[in-house]
Write an enzyme that holds these catalytic residues in place. Structure first.
Site, short mmCIF file in Angstrom:
data_model
loop_
_atom_site.label_atom_id
_atom_site.label_comp_id
_atom_site.label_asym_id
_atom_site.label_seq_id
_atom_site.Cartn_x
_atom_site.Cartn_y
_atom_site.Cartn_z
N CYS A 146 51.85 20.39 31.32
CA CYS A 146 52.83 19.55 30.65
C CYS A 146 54.18 19.96 31.22
CB CYS A 146 52.82 19.74 29.13
SG CYS A 146 54.08 18.72 28.34
N CYS B 173 57.05 20.15 28.32
CA CYS B 173 57.04 21.20 27.30
C CYS B 173 55.68 21.90 27.34
CB CYS B 173 57.36 20.64 25.92
SG CYS B 173 56.53 19.11 25.51
N SER B 174 54.84 21.69 26.36
CA SER B 174 53.58 22.43 26.35
C SER B 174 52.47 21.62 25.68
CB SER B 174 53.76 23.76 25.63
OG SER B 174 54.23 23.54 24.32
N CYS B 175 52.47 20.30 25.85
CA CYS B 175 51.42 19.48 25.25
C CYS B 175 50.07 19.93 25.78
CB CYS B 175 51.65 18.00 25.56
SG CYS B 175 53.21 17.41 24.86
#
Ligand code: FE
Length: 206
Positions: A106, A109-111
């Site tokens: 991602c 961000c951090s999906c």
């Protein structure tokens, strides 16, 4: 435990202290019910994790119908099978082949596909991984100890808040006739992100 001389919070890390403070404030103001919060944390600690994704992958390896359903619509295939819990996000399964290896990131961000992989590893959220995997996926793979044949292309999939990806790794050779459960034991978390490969049957102790 340490040479610190603080009060009883000293064994907690800074992030744990911040979380505790936040939880206390939110509870006192009535925004959260601590019982529900405990249930949510327990859910992600014990019920959801890479073992769920590993079972999905093993199922796809032994059941061609499930595999094609999974590749067509992973959210639907997993939820409707009734065996792996409910997928509450738009999940896309991408299949590794000798011609194409898939990796998931991602960049924003951090999906991450929590429903099948649980909590993301720390490196997944790191800026170096997020930027380098797009620029030079092969060197990132090398950092993870994975070397692919030069003829295997690498495709990087960028997750979003709306779309998450699960890599369906290639079934290791030498696993003919294995049970789903035994196959699932070969499926590592990293192999479902694309930064690793499944364990090889010879490397197993059982
Ligand atoms: Fe994200």
């Amino acid at each position: 435990m340490s040479d610190h001389d603080h009060d009883d919070g000293s064994h907690l890390s800074e992030i744990q202290l911040r979380v505790r403070a936040l939880e206390t404030i939110l509870t006192e103001k009535g925004y959260v019910d601590p019982t529900v919060l405990d249930q949510i944390v327990e859910h992600f600690e014990t019920k959801v994790g890479p073992h769920v994704g590993a079972k999905v992958v093993a199922r796809a390896w032994v059941d061609p119908t499930f595999r094609s359903n999974l590749l067509a619509d992973a959210t639907k295939a997993i939820t409707e099978s009734g065996r792996f819990g409910t997928i509450g996000e738009h999940l896309i399964a991408v299949e590794n082949t000798p011609e194409q290896h898939n990796m998931v990131v991602c960049t924003l961000c951090s999906c991450y596909p929590w429903d099948v992989l649980g909590l993301p590893p720390v490196w997944y959220k790191s800026a170096p991984y997020r930027s380098r995997v797009v620029m030079d996926p092969r060197s990132v793979l090398a950092d993870f100890g994975v070397t692919l044949p030069p003829t295997t292309g690498i495709r990087v999939w960028d997750s979003t808040a709306e779309t998450r990806y699960l890599v369906l790794p290639q079934r290791p050779a030498g696993t003919e006739g294995w049970s789903e459960e035994r196959l699932a034991s070969l499926v590592t978390r990293d192999s479902m992100i694309g930064t690793g490969l499944p364990a090889q049957p010879g490397a197993q102790t059982s």
